[in-house]
Scaffold this motif. Structure first.
Motif, mmCIF file in Angstrom:
data_model
loop_
_atom_site.group_PDB
_atom_site.id
_atom_site.type_symbol
_atom_site.label_atom_id
_atom_site.label_comp_id
_atom_site.label_asym_id
_atom_site.label_seq_id
_atom_site.Cartn_x
_atom_site.Cartn_y
_atom_site.Cartn_z
ATOM 1 N N GLN A 126 0.833 -1.204 0.000
ATOM 2 C CA GLN A 126 0.000 0.000 0.000
ATOM 3 C C GLN A 126 0.867 1.254 0.000
ATOM 4 O OE1 GLN A 126 -2.691 -0.496 3.314
ATOM 5 N NE2 GLN A 126 -3.805 -2.157 2.316
ATOM 6 N N ALA A 127 2.029 1.188 0.632
ATOM 7 C CA ALA A 127 2.957 2.313 0.587
ATOM 8 C C ALA A 127 3.541 2.475 -0.817
ATOM 9 C CB ALA A 127 4.077 2.116 1.612
ATOM 10 N N VAL A 128 3.796 1.361 -1.487
ATOM 11 C CA VAL A 128 4.327 1.418 -2.850
ATOM 12 C C VAL A 128 3.334 2.094 -3.790
ATOM 13 C CG1 VAL A 128 4.996 0.036 -4.861
ATOM 14 C CG2 VAL A 128 5.861 -0.572 -2.597
ATOM 15 N N PHE B 199 -1.207 4.394 -1.146
ATOM 16 C CA PHE B 199 -2.308 4.398 -0.185
ATOM 17 C C PHE B 199 -1.829 4.695 1.237
ATOM 18 C CE2 PHE B 199 -4.541 1.870 -3.455
ATOM 19 C CZ PHE B 199 -5.715 2.597 -3.512
ATOM 20 N N ARG B 200 -0.541 4.493 1.510
ATOM 21 C CA ARG B 200 0.025 4.778 2.828
ATOM 22 C C ARG B 200 1.291 5.608 2.661
ATOM 23 N NH1 ARG B 200 -1.622 1.797 7.340
ATOM 24 N NH2 ARG B 200 -3.186 0.200 6.842
ATOM 25 N N LYS B 201 1.620 6.366 3.697
ATOM 26 C CA LYS B 201 2.811 7.193 3.672
ATOM 27 C C LYS B 201 4.053 6.378 4.047
ATOM 28 C CE LYS B 201 1.056 11.197 2.537
ATOM 29 N NZ LYS B 201 1.406 11.817 1.228
ATOM 30 N N VAL B 202 5.115 6.600 3.310
ATOM 31 C CA VAL B 202 6.419 6.041 3.673
ATOM 32 C C VAL B 202 7.037 6.961 4.719
ATOM 33 C CG1 VAL B 202 8.736 5.503 2.841
ATOM 34 C CG2 VAL B 202 6.744 4.978 1.411
ATOM 35 N N LYS B 203 7.319 6.427 5.899
ATOM 36 C CA LYS B 203 7.879 7.236 6.984
ATOM 37 C C LYS B 203 9.384 7.457 6.803
ATOM 38 C CE LYS B 203 4.225 8.106 9.402
ATOM 39 N NZ LYS B 203 3.760 9.502 9.584
ATOM 40 N N SER C 289 1.023 10.507 -5.377
ATOM 41 C CA SER C 289 -0.403 10.188 -5.320
ATOM 42 C C SER C 289 -0.696 8.862 -6.009
ATOM 43 C CB SER C 289 -1.225 11.291 -5.990
ATOM 44 O OG SER C 289 -1.020 11.268 -7.398
ATOM 45 N N VAL C 290 -1.825 8.272 -5.646
ATOM 46 C CA VAL C 290 -2.235 7.015 -6.273
ATOM 47 C C VAL C 290 -2.384 7.202 -7.779
ATOM 48 C CG1 VAL C 290 -4.053 5.275 -6.395
ATOM 49 C CG2 VAL C 290 -3.380 6.198 -4.173
ATOM 50 N N ARG C 291 -3.017 8.305 -8.213
ATOM 51 C CA ARG C 291 -3.187 8.566 -9.653
ATOM 52 C C ARG C 291 -1.835 8.659 -10.356
ATOM 53 N NH1 ARG C 291 -6.726 11.474 -13.194
ATOM 54 N NH2 ARG C 291 -8.447 10.569 -12.001
ATOM 55 N N PHE C 292 -0.889 9.369 -9.766
ATOM 56 C CA PHE C 292 0.445 9.517 -10.359
ATOM 57 C C PHE C 292 1.116 8.161 -10.525
ATOM 58 C CE2 PHE C 292 5.041 9.941 -10.014
ATOM 59 C CZ PHE C 292 5.339 10.974 -10.910
ATOM 60 N N ILE C 293 1.063 7.346 -9.468
ATOM 61 C CA ILE C 293 1.740 6.046 -9.493
ATOM 62 C C ILE C 293 1.065 5.109 -10.494
ATOM 63 C CG2 ILE C 293 2.192 3.976 -8.093
ATOM 64 C CD1 ILE C 293 2.580 5.935 -5.698
ATOM 65 N N THR C 294 -0.263 5.149 -10.570
ATOM 66 C CA THR C 294 -0.978 4.329 -11.540
ATOM 67 C C THR C 294 -0.603 4.728 -12.964
ATOM 68 O OG1 THR C 294 -2.842 4.025 -10.033
ATOM 69 C CG2 THR C 294 -3.259 3.614 -12.346
ATOM 70 N N GLY D 277 2.452 3.215 -14.267
ATOM 71 C CA GLY D 277 2.441 1.813 -14.678
ATOM 72 C C GLY D 277 2.355 0.791 -13.573
ATOM 73 N N ILE D 278 1.810 1.148 -12.410
ATOM 74 C CA ILE D 278 1.600 0.174 -11.333
ATOM 75 C C ILE D 278 0.104 0.035 -11.086
ATOM 76 C CG2 ILE D 278 2.030 -0.445 -8.926
ATOM 77 C CD1 ILE D 278 4.558 1.178 -8.967
ATOM 78 N N ASN D 279 -0.408 -1.152 -11.205
ATOM 79 C CA ASN D 279 -1.809 -1.429 -10.869
ATOM 80 C C ASN D 279 -1.867 -2.362 -9.667
ATOM 81 O OD1 ASN D 279 -2.417 0.079 -13.161
ATOM 82 N ND2 ASN D 279 -4.069 -1.292 -13.786
ATOM 83 N N TYR D 280 -2.973 -2.270 -8.925
ATOM 84 C CA TYR D 280 -3.050 -2.918 -7.614
ATOM 85 C C TYR D 280 -4.384 -3.624 -7.432
ATOM 86 C CZ TYR D 280 -3.250 -3.052 -2.431
ATOM 87 O OH TYR D 280 -3.370 -3.430 -1.116
ATOM 88 N N ILE D 281 -4.322 -4.904 -7.094
ATOM 89 C CA ILE D 281 -5.505 -5.674 -6.699
ATOM 90 C C ILE D 281 -5.449 -5.815 -5.182
ATOM 91 C CG2 ILE D 281 -6.711 -7.884 -6.891
ATOM 92 C CD1 ILE D 281 -5.242 -8.236 -9.607
ATOM 93 N N PRO D 282 -6.277 -5.068 -4.447
ATOM 94 C CA PRO D 282 -6.176 -5.101 -2.978
ATOM 95 C C PRO D 282 -6.778 -6.363 -2.383
ATOM 96 C CG PRO D 282 -7.958 -3.664 -3.643
ATOM 97 C CD PRO D 282 -7.291 -4.127 -4.919
#
Length: 507
Positions: free
Chosen positions: A303-305, A308-312, A327-332, A335-340
């Motif tokens: 989720q940090a990758v 969805f979560r902050k990297v401390k 942001s999630v939009r930026f990371i998507t 080229g990263i997609n996520y199945i939670p």
């Protein structure tokens, strides 16, 4: 057959609904002191049949006998009075009440004044007999899922059940909770209880069942003794063809990293450190499996990758670009997609239609919109494509997605993320809730895109799955990586020990 040993007989059971025949001519025989597995794919008719035995449905045709006496089971109360108890996949407990209150809830013979000491004494007897150690005063919301399942077992035993029906009892359990459940079932069997165990997990059937009945498309295919069958034979009975358990992986020697995680730490919502100084990489065109007992930081790490979560502390680099805390939009878009893991709470919008959920990743892109106006015809065509390619069983794509079964929701979610053709697909429990054929299909798809140089992070507690399709396996324990191993050179026992915290000797 020993007719006088049957606890339950169901003869020629047929159940017709307006648009389908859910059960057709089923003959099922449960002996006293037996664990009888009812095996079948999603939609095979298992749950409908059990709902008939428990009085939720009335059969269209057929007869039911308890201890060789013909009975009419018109309601769950009738079933309970006949000594039948059912433990549903989704527990029937009131979170705000105590264990004791849930056990006696709805019982008419308790009167206006509850004899708490007498009930506690009986609960203690049941708990000690079957190692169901749960405090009568504990609130349900305070208990783990495994403990809640024990409460359901206590509840049916308290009500005098000699025949227990368990509907997918391990679907909600962690791996380390499964074997203790099986020990409980074996103890009940030895005490003369008769158990119907509904599942589509072949390894569990072979571990705990005495007899196995296989349903396919509403019909009983065969009943066999466990000692006279194999996992492969059962799978073929379930689906009508041979099923792959071992997958061929092309050898790949990619050395270039696509994702680099450098000394990353992540905190929970309450500020507790759940990922501690993790360093890990994912190579181009590989499947990296992440194994670990649930709650050891796997979800928080990915989720940090994906944002969805902050990297401390630390840094996440993807394809040469620092994406730490983007942001999630930026990371998507990179080229990263996520199945939670939580498909309903995080992956899908349950009250929206299948169409709306299918286009959630691309509704704003040119192929789906023009001048900020959605092309609904293209959205419908795209949804139909997903449904057809991934065999999603849906009656109406315009109805809310929450009306689909869990397995079909999972298939639509998997298809949506995969068809965007990301560089990296992160899949948390992608086969959870899927039947045998769907599981085989999803695993093949992950291997297919891996061969096409897409990278995959697979999070799973199914060690057979992790070992069969991963190239490398990273094991997490208490928020740290205890080792990264080549999947070809490790066995299930070693991975299991690492999940418990054992580090590799050369680490």
């Amino acid at each position: 057959m020993r007719n006088n040993s049957f606890a339950l007989k169901a003869v020629n059971i047929t159940k017709k609904f307006p648009e389908t025949i859910a059960n057709e001519g089923i003959n099922f025989f449960l002996e006293k002191g037996e664990i009888h597995a009812l095996l079948g794919e999603n939609g095979a008719g298992k749950t409908t049949f059990m709902n008939i035995l428990y009085g939720i449905y009335m059969p269209t045709e057929g007869e039911i006998y308890i201890n060789n006496k013909k009975v009419d089971i018109k309601s769950p109360l009738d079933a309970i009075n006949l000594g039948i108890g059912m433990i549903h996949q989704h527990f029937m407990l009131v979170d705000s009440l105590t264990v004791l209150e849930n056990v006696i809830l709805g019982l008419k013979n308790q009167g206006f004044v509850v004899d708490k000491k007498k009930i506690e004494k009986r609960l203690k007897e049941i708990s000690e007999l079957y190692a169901l150690d749960v405090s009568p005063d504990a609130k349900i919301w305070q208990l783990s899922v495994g403990e809640q399942q024990k409460v359901e077992i206590i509840k049916v035993l308290f009500r005098g059940a000699d025949i227990l029906i368990l509907d997918e009892p391990t679907a909600v359990l962690r791996p380390q909770e499964t074997e203790p459940l099986f020990d409980i079932l074996r103890k009940m069997k030895n005490d003369g209880k008769s158990i119907i165990f509904i599942t589509h997990k072949l390894d569990e059937v072979m571990a705990v069942a005495d007899k196995i009945s296989v349903l396919r498309k509403g019909k009983l295919i065969e009943t066999v003794d466990k000692s006279q069958t194999t996992k492969e034979s059962l799978a073929e009975m379930m689906v009508g063809r041979a099923v792959l358990f071992d997958f061929y992986k092309k050898d790949k020697h990619n050395k270039e990293n696509l994702l680099e995680i450098h000394n990353v730490s992540v905190d929970s919502e309450s500020g507790i450190r759940v990922v501690d100084n993790v360093t890990l990489n994912v190579k181009k065109g590989e499947i990296l499996g992440i194994a670990g007992i649930s709650g050891n930081g796997q979800q928080e790490l990915v989720q940090a990758v994906v944002g969805f979560r902050k990297v401390k502390n630390g840094k996440v680099v993807f394809d040469g670009l620092d994406i730490t805390n983007k942001s999630v939009r930026f990371i998507t878009q990179k080229g990263i997609n996520y199945i939670p893991a939580d498909r309903v709470g995080m992956g899908l919008a349950p009250n929206l239609s299948c169409v709306d959920n299918a286009i959630m990743r691309n509704y704003y892109k040119k192929k789906m919109s023009s001048n900020f106006i959605l092309n609904y015809k293209k959205a419908v065509e795209y949804t139909i494509k997903i449904v057809d390619m991934f065999n999603v069983a849906v009656a109406d794509i315009f109805k809310p997605i929450k009306l689909l079964s869990g397995g079909n929701m999972q298939k639509l979610l998997f298809a949506r993320e995969l068809l965007e053709n990301p560089k990296l697909l992160i899949a948390s429990y992608p086969t959870r809730g899927l039947d045998l054929i769907s599981t085989e299909f999803v695993r093949k798809q992950m291997l297919k895109v891996r061969d096409e140089d897409m990278s995959v992070i697979l999070i799973s507690e199914d060690l057979d799955e992790i070992l069969s399709i991963s190239d490398r396996i990273a094991v997490m324990h208490r928020g740290s990586i205890v080792g990264v191993v080549d999947a070809k050179n490790v066995d299930k026992n070693t991975i299991g020990l690492m999940m418990g915290g054992d580090r590799l000797k050369d680490e």
